[in-house]
Write a protein that holds these residues in place. Structure first.
Motif, short mmCIF file in Angstrom:
data_model
loop_
_atom_site.label_atom_id
_atom_site.label_comp_id
_atom_site.label_asym_id
_atom_site.label_seq_id
_atom_site.Cartn_x
_atom_site.Cartn_y
_atom_site.Cartn_z
N ALA A 69 0.83 -1.21 0.00
CA ALA A 69 0.00 0.00 0.00
C ALA A 69 0.86 1.26 0.00
O ALA A 69 2.07 1.22 0.30
CB ALA A 69 -0.93 0.00 1.22
N ILE A 70 0.23 2.39 -0.34
CA ILE A 70 0.95 3.67 -0.38
C ILE A 70 1.24 4.19 1.03
O ILE A 70 2.06 5.08 1.20
CB ILE A 70 0.14 4.73 -1.17
N ALA A 71 0.55 3.64 2.02
CA ALA A 71 0.78 4.01 3.42
C ALA A 71 0.37 2.81 4.28
O ALA A 71 -0.40 1.95 3.82
CB ALA A 71 -0.04 5.25 3.80
N PRO A 72 0.88 2.73 5.51
CA PRO A 72 0.57 1.57 6.35
C PRO A 72 -0.92 1.38 6.56
O PRO A 72 -1.68 2.34 6.73
CB PRO A 72 1.29 1.90 7.66
N LEU A 73 -1.32 0.11 6.58
CA LEU A 73 -2.70 -0.24 6.87
C LEU A 73 -2.75 -1.01 8.19
O LEU A 73 -2.58 -0.40 9.24
CB LEU A 73 -3.29 -1.05 5.71
N TRP A 74 -2.90 -2.32 8.15
CA TRP A 74 -3.07 -3.06 9.42
C TRP A 74 -2.19 -4.30 9.49
O TRP A 74 -2.52 -5.26 10.22
CB TRP A 74 -4.54 -3.49 9.58
N LYS A 75 -1.10 -4.34 8.79
CA LYS A 75 -0.27 -5.54 8.75
C LYS A 75 0.12 -5.97 10.17
O LYS A 75 0.60 -5.18 10.98
CB LYS A 75 1.00 -5.30 7.93
N GLY A 76 -0.08 -7.26 10.45
CA GLY A 76 0.25 -7.82 11.76
C GLY A 76 -0.86 -7.72 12.78
O GLY A 76 -0.74 -8.28 13.87
N SER A 77 -1.96 -7.04 12.42
CA SER A 77 -3.07 -6.84 13.36
C SER A 77 -4.09 -7.97 13.24
O SER A 77 -4.22 -8.62 12.19
CB SER A 77 -3.76 -5.50 13.10
N ARG A 78 -4.83 -8.17 14.32
CA ARG A 78 -5.93 -9.12 14.35
C ARG A 78 -7.19 -8.41 14.83
O ARG A 78 -7.15 -7.64 15.80
CB ARG A 78 -5.62 -10.30 15.28
N PHE A 79 -8.30 -8.70 14.16
CA PHE A 79 -9.58 -8.10 14.53
C PHE A 79 -10.63 -9.21 14.59
O PHE A 79 -10.57 -10.17 13.82
CB PHE A 79 -10.02 -7.05 13.49
#
Length: 369
Positions: A69-79
């Motif tokens: 992505a062009i900017a950070p999203l949620w890599k490594g996160s859990r929902f």
């Protein structure tokens, strides 16, 4: 990796050609990180998105395992699946297009607010019992057309097959590794059996020869003295005949323990015959001191032997600084041991050990004295 396609306008034919290249790349992936790397890049490239995520189902949670992505999203996160749009896609087994994230109640706005995302499209990985999802995101209001969604779903379907292949490959690889470890363990056990006496755990004749010859070569180069003790258990045949071979085996094991207790860890101990033992060591060996230590070990066994046979051993020792063979040392120590044994009452198969004999001097030692 396949080269990117121009994004000025969506060209379905060109996108399919690109997807075919991606499928080839995916088919060569042998682990999950490599597969996710290919898919996240392809998902973004195929649709001209500003970002793409690779989401895996982890129980009742969505794990954002990878992103491009062009900017950070949620890599490594859990929902939790129930609060996450990727969870909605997996639970409903259906793709979703959200043209405006702020106008859709399924979007957890607080999770999206720090990001660049305004529009998204997401497809499940495997329609039946989804194992994950692929998400595309745009920084502007955008609605992908049906052909783009068709391409994205085709990528997800290919990814589903690839995930199963990776899992199968890893399973087979793990089985190969486990089998290799089992074979290595079996080979080591075979090697140990070929070098170790099964009854006492000491080296057998072959193991002793390998280790002692190697150490003897070292002492020759360094000019160090070396010594060899030859011993056997007195009256073993009488014990076997009168009390049974099980009692004889216990007596042999007692002799092995006595030798272990007497000599150093670096000395090489072996059982080379039915009642015959040898010990090889480096340095000067004080025969009287070794005799006393061994006798103490024998006495300790006899004090706690119960109804078992009493342990008695005859032994002799040979010492040399000369360039002699291992066989020569064994022969000299063996001769000294029999000198000691001939002085014992023949009717005894057990009793206190005779004093250790110094052993016949080797020819070069006789000449030097």
């Amino acid at each position: 990796m396949a080269s990117a396609i121009p994004q000025a306008r969506f060209d379905y034919t060109q996108a399919m050609e690109f997807l075919l290249q991606v499928v080839q790349d995916i088919s060569l992936a042998r682990d999950l990180p490599r597969l996710m790397e290919i898919v996240r890049h392809a998902a973004r490239t195929l649709t001209g998105a500003d970002g793409a995520t690779f989401v895996l189902r982890d129980g009742d949670q969505c794990y954002y395992a990878e992103e491009d992505a062009i900017a950070p999203l949620w890599k490594g996160s859990r929902f939790p699946m129930r609060t996450c749009i990727s969870g909605w896609v997996m639970m409903n087994r259906a793709p979703v297009i959200i043209e405006d994230i702020f106008a859709d109640a399924r979007i957890p706005i607080e999770a999206y607010r720090p990001t660049f995302v305004r529009s998204l499209a997401m497809v499940p990985i495997r329609a039946k019992d989804p194992v994950g999802a692929i998400g595309n995101y745009w920084a502007r209001l955008y609605r992908p057309d049906p052909l783009q969604m068709k391409i994205l779903q085709a990528l997800a379907d290919t990814t589903s097959v690839a995930l199963e292949n990776v899992q199968l490959y890893n399973t087979l690889e793990n089985r190969v590794l486990e089998r290799t470890k089992e074979l290595e363990k079996a080979n080591e056990e075979i090697r140990q059996l070929s070098l170790t006496d099964e009854l006492t755990g000491l080296n057998n004749r072959r193991g002793f020869s390998l280790l002692a010859c190697q150490l003897l070569r070292t002492t020759k180069r360094s000019g160090q003295a070396n010594w060899l003790l030859f011993a056997d258990v007195d009256g073993l045949k009488r014990v076997n005949d009168g009390m049974g071979h099980e009692a004889g085996d216990r007596l042999i094991c007692a002799a092995a323990r006595a030798l272990r207790d007497t000599f150093r860890e670096q000395d090489i101990l072996a059982r080379i015959g039915g009642d015959e033992f040898v010990v090889f060591g480096v340095g000067e060996c004080a025969a009287a001191e070794a005799r006393d230590r061994l006798q103490t070990s024998i006495d300790r066994h006899n004090a706690y032997r119960g109804n078992g046979p009493e342990l008695s051993m005859s032994f002799g020792i040979a010492q040399s600084k000369a360039d002699v063979s291992l066989d020569a040392l064994i022969s000299q120590a063996d001769s000294a041991m029999y000198t000691a044994k001939r002085g014992r009452p023949e009717h005894l198969y057990a009793g206190a050990a005779e004093p250790m004999q110094q052993g016949a001097m080797l020819p070069d030692q006789r000449a030097s004295r």
